[in-house]
Design an enzyme around this catalytic site. Structure first.
Site, mmCIF file in Angstrom:
data_model
loop_
_atom_site.group_PDB
_atom_site.id
_atom_site.type_symbol
_atom_site.label_atom_id
_atom_site.label_comp_id
_atom_site.label_asym_id
_atom_site.label_seq_id
_atom_site.Cartn_x
_atom_site.Cartn_y
_atom_site.Cartn_z
ATOM 1 C CG HIS A 82 -1.711 1.269 1.348
ATOM 2 N ND1 HIS A 82 -2.860 1.441 0.618
ATOM 3 C CD2 HIS A 82 -1.520 2.418 2.041
ATOM 4 C CE1 HIS A 82 -3.351 2.642 0.868
ATOM 5 N NE2 HIS A 82 -2.556 3.255 1.722
ATOM 6 C CG ASP A 161 -11.545 3.855 6.562
ATOM 7 O OD1 ASP A 161 -11.042 4.646 7.369
ATOM 8 O OD2 ASP A 161 -11.303 3.882 5.336
ATOM 9 N NE ARG A 168 -9.860 10.543 10.449
ATOM 10 C CZ ARG A 168 -9.013 9.819 9.704
ATOM 11 N NH1 ARG A 168 -9.390 8.665 9.200
ATOM 12 N NH2 ARG A 168 -7.792 10.243 9.493
ATOM 13 C CB SER A 183 -8.128 5.305 8.120
ATOM 14 O OG SER A 183 -8.552 5.493 6.810
ATOM 15 C CE LYS A 187 -8.742 2.763 3.758
ATOM 16 N NZ LYS A 187 -8.864 4.190 3.566
HETATM 17 N N1 URA Z 1 -5.631 7.573 3.758
HETATM 18 C C1 URA Z 1 -6.585 6.806 4.309
HETATM 19 O O1 URA Z 1 -6.971 5.795 3.759
HETATM 20 N N2 URA Z 1 -7.073 7.183 5.520
HETATM 21 C C2 URA Z 1 -6.650 8.275 6.170
HETATM 22 O O2 URA Z 1 -7.128 8.540 7.255
HETATM 23 C C3 URA Z 1 -5.679 9.077 5.564
HETATM 24 C C4 URA Z 1 -5.179 8.696 4.358
#
Ligand code: URA
Length: 444
Positions: A82, A161, A168, A183, A187
């Protein structure tokens, strides 16, 4: 347990148990916890932080809030990668076939681009015929057959999320380290990998502006990985300029092919080899980073990595001719050179501005329903440290004949370059490696 008590507990610096965290996240997804309560809790987290245990509990609760991909049907250790986002970042297109050639299965779910950064799926779709949707059975069997598959992200991965991130975004709570870490990791965990390699970008064009902040985020994510049983490593890399020379979908595919042929830009090749080496070690195909790197260099040199990319394109219905002839990829009608107005050395290139300029040319989306033009984008002729004469070309815009406001785009790209009279010190691309064993600063 009343939600208001959980908010109060966090406000007063307390620690939520994993049951309390599950309760909160489930309540938020079901609608029992309204946005205003979740926002108050997120702000309490912003100021009070979370313990490593709490961060892991939140991550798991969010990962379990929707679909969880089961990759057990694939043999071997599944290692995912990632990136925290970057302009010109085409590393997945190179790393996936490279590590697959080294025997690590790659079952990759990728996203589309939004805003100034591009998405792997859009890049792959610039190859005529390339299919990014397939059944789960076909996905698993393709990975078992050729060692890799890349598909679009499922709509229901970590919905908690998705909802919390949107909240947020409008409540000033994005910049909380444990919330960012959970977050991202939620994923990845829902996507089913056994191990995860993270590419954390640092610099003006990135979320994390300093090395200390990037390391803090990396440590938080590696810690989550350890606590939930997914080995995780992170590489921190400099994002003070775009990666490689190409920005824009088809342009980036062509540069990825060039890199798989062994002729790619140095920064891109180096970052890919570093990330891939960690994936190969976590995937159990080498005992250490040195051995992994040698294996991967051999796979590049022998053409096996490029061959794997060809197999991927073929298996997913794409036109394989582009692998030998990248000039068959979509091409823009006009090339416009952006010239320097003064002499000097390139001191910095604002990646975000170039990403936005490419988006305005049509390479990206301002909103998620916008259409993309695969052919357009920007190729850089000058990177940080290069000397420039007045009138020399800094970058080239690839635009369509009918593109609007090209003068503005030219100015935007020129303004993204900062020139100075002194030759700047060469800055290292790779800054730190963070594993469960600790932080290894490479640049000191
Ligand atoms: N990328 C994400 O997936 N989540 C965040 O909170 C910030 C960047």
């Amino acid at each position: 347990m009343r939600f208001v008590e959980l908010i109060g507990k966090k406000r007063d610096g307390g620690e939520l148990s994993s049951e309390e965290m599950q309760h909160l996240v489930r309540g938020y997804v079901s609608g029992d916890v309204p946005d205003y309560q979740m926002a108050a809790w997120a702000m309490a987290v912003f100021f009070r932080g979370m313990t490593a245990e709490e961060t892991a509990s939140l991550t798991l609760a969010m990962a379990q809030s929707g679909d969880q991909v089961n990759l057990n049907g694939i043999q071997g250790v599944k290692v995912d990668k990632h990136s925290t986002g970057g302009v010109g970042d085409k590393t997945t297109l190179i790393i996936a076939p490279l590590v697959a050639a080294a025997g690590v299965p790659v079952a990759k779910m990728s996203g589309r681009g939004l805003g100034h950064t591009g998405g792997t799926i859009d890049k792959l779709e610039s190859i005529t015929g390339f299919q990014i949707e397939m059944t789960r059975e076909r996905f698993l069997s393709q990975v078992n057959e050729i060692g890799m598959a890349v598909i679009g992200q499922s709509g229901n991965l970590a919905p908690a999320d998705k909802k919390l991130y949107a909240l947020r975004d409008v409540t000033g709570t994005v910049e909380s380290m444990p919330l960012i870490a959970s977050s991202i990791m939620s994923k990845k965990i829902a996507a089913g990998a056994d191990a995860i390699v993270l590419d954390v970008k640092m610099g003006s064009g990135a979320f994390m502006k300093t090395l200390d902040a990037a390391e803090e985020l990396a440590v938080a994510m590696v810690e989550i990985g350890s606590r939930v049983g997914r080995s995780t490593s992170a590489i921190i890399s400099d994002m003070d300029q775009p990666l490689g020379f190409a920005i824009g979908n088809a342009l980036e595919v062509a540069e990825a092919i060039q890199t798989l042929q062994g002729n790619g830009p140095d920064d891109l090749t180096e970052l890919c080899l570093m990330l891939s080496s960690h994936m190969v070690v976590l995937g159990g195909k080498a005992d250490g980073l040195k051995e992994a790197r040698k294996l991967l260099e051999d796979k590049l040199r022998s053409g096996e990595a490029l061959g794997k990319f060809r197999e991927l394109v073929s298996a997913q219905g794409g036109d394989v001719c582009i692998v030998e002839n990248p000039e068959l990829l979509p091409r823009a009608e006009r090339l416009i050179e952006v010239k320097a107005t003064e002499v000097g050395y390139v001191q910095a290139i604002e990646a975000e501005q170039l990403g936005l300029a490419a988006m305005r040319l049509g390479a990206g989306r301002a909103t998620k329903d916008d259409a993309i033009d695969y052919a357009v984008g920007i190729t850089l002729r000058k990177k940080v440290g290069d000397s420039v004469e007045a009138g020399e070309t800094l970058a080239v815009l690839h635009a369509q004949a009918g593109s609007e406001a090209l003068e503005e785009r030219v100015a935007q790209v020129r303004d993204a370059y900062t020139l100075q009279q002194e030759k700047p010190q060469q800055r290292p691309l790779l800054l730190s490696i963070v594993t469960a064993a600790g932080i290894d600063r490479l640049a000191e």
